[in-house]
Scaffold this motif. Structure first.
Motif, PDB file in Angstrom:
ATOM      1  N   LEU A 115      57.248  12.544  26.160  1.00 36.47           N
ATOM      2  CA  LEU A 115      57.548  11.031  25.271  1.00 36.47           C
ATOM      3  C   LEU A 115      58.104  11.575  24.559  1.00 36.47           C
ATOM      4  O   LEU A 115      58.232  13.843  23.845  1.00 36.47           O
ATOM      5  N   LYS A 116      58.996  11.317  23.237  1.00 38.50           N
ATOM      6  CA  LYS A 116      59.545  11.047  22.585  1.00 38.50           C
ATOM      7  C   LYS A 116      58.542  11.773  21.280  1.00 38.50           C
ATOM      8  O   LYS A 116      57.908  10.872  21.316  1.00 38.50           O
ATOM      9  N   ILE A 117      59.284  12.753  20.570  1.00 34.17           N
ATOM     10  CA  ILE A 117      58.306  13.014  18.637  1.00 34.17           C
ATOM     11  C   ILE A 117      57.658  11.449  18.519  1.00 34.17           C
ATOM     12  O   ILE A 117      56.855  11.677  17.641  1.00 34.17           O
ATOM     13  N   GLN A 118      58.627  10.476  18.546  1.00 34.74           N
ATOM     14  CA  GLN A 118      58.707   9.184  17.835  1.00 34.74           C
ATOM     15  C   GLN A 118      57.872   8.342  18.404  1.00 34.74           C
ATOM     16  O   GLN A 118      56.255   8.282  17.496  1.00 34.74           O
ATOM     17  N   GLU A 119      57.650   8.576  19.391  1.00 31.73           N
ATOM     18  CA  GLU A 119      56.577   7.767  20.303  1.00 31.73           C
ATOM     19  C   GLU A 119      55.116   8.247  19.966  1.00 31.73           C
ATOM     20  O   GLU A 119      54.496   7.736  20.153  1.00 31.73           O
ATOM     21  N   LEU A 120      55.080   9.909  20.369  1.00 26.68           N
ATOM     22  CA  LEU A 120      53.702  10.796  19.594  1.00 26.68           C
ATOM     23  C   LEU A 120      53.577  10.354  18.551  1.00 26.68           C
ATOM     24  O   LEU A 120      51.900  10.605  18.881  1.00 26.68           O
TER      25      LEU A 120
END
Length: 166
Positions: free
Chosen positions: A2-7
């Motif tokens: 997952l990308k940091i924004q999704e996390l």
């Protein structure tokens, strides 16, 4: 992964919900979040790197996040565990076709190879059965079987790793 924004969005959604624990697995990555009574969330991420043996590498990230009480910001501790390969010199023996994996020539026979066995390029390591044709799979390298990655009778895909050889 997952990308940091999704996390961050995932953490926010879990925090705003009434669930206490959340787990997610996809493509060898695992995410597990637990909410404690004091409104903190713990996240653990494990990323598998091409089926190699792994040694954990731990990083800590502290991120301020607003709790459910509007005027009180509270820090949440996020623990990120990334698994790094111990040895990059492992060779994968992969399935050359879609079919059923068999570890031995017949149900009552001994397996062709097991963990720790030495193999040569022409050593038969298993059979992959496709459309009633039994195809013997050879090691194609000299070395030692480090891990058997599939179970006897399991369906395998084209290119799926079957064994790791050192």
């Amino acid at each position: 992964m997952l990308k940091i924004q999704e996390l961050r969005e995932l953490i926010k959604l879990v925090d705003q919900s009434n669930i206490d624990e959340f787990s997610y697995e996809h493509d060898g990555s695992k995410i597990k979040m637990k909410k404690h009574k004091e409104a903190s969330t713990e996240t653990v991420i494990r990323q598998k790197a091409d089926e190699f043996q792994m040694a954990p590498v731990v990083k800590e990230v502290i991120q301020p996040v607003l709790s459910n009480v509007p005027s009180e910001p509270q820090a949440k501790k996020i623990e990120v565990v990334e698994e790094a390969p111990v040895s990059e010199k492992l060779h994968k023996i992969v399935s050359p076709m879609v079919g059923t994996f068999y570890a031995s020539p017949s149900p009552d026979a001994e397996n062709y190879v097991k963990t720790g066995d030495k193999v040569k390029t022409d050593t038969v390591v298993c059979i992959v059965e496709a459309m009633k044709l039994f195809n013997e799979i050879e090691a194609e390298v000299n070395g030692e079987i480090v891990e058997v990655l599939v179970e006897n009778g399991q369906l395998v895909e084209y290119g799926q790793p079957l064994f790791l050889v050192k």
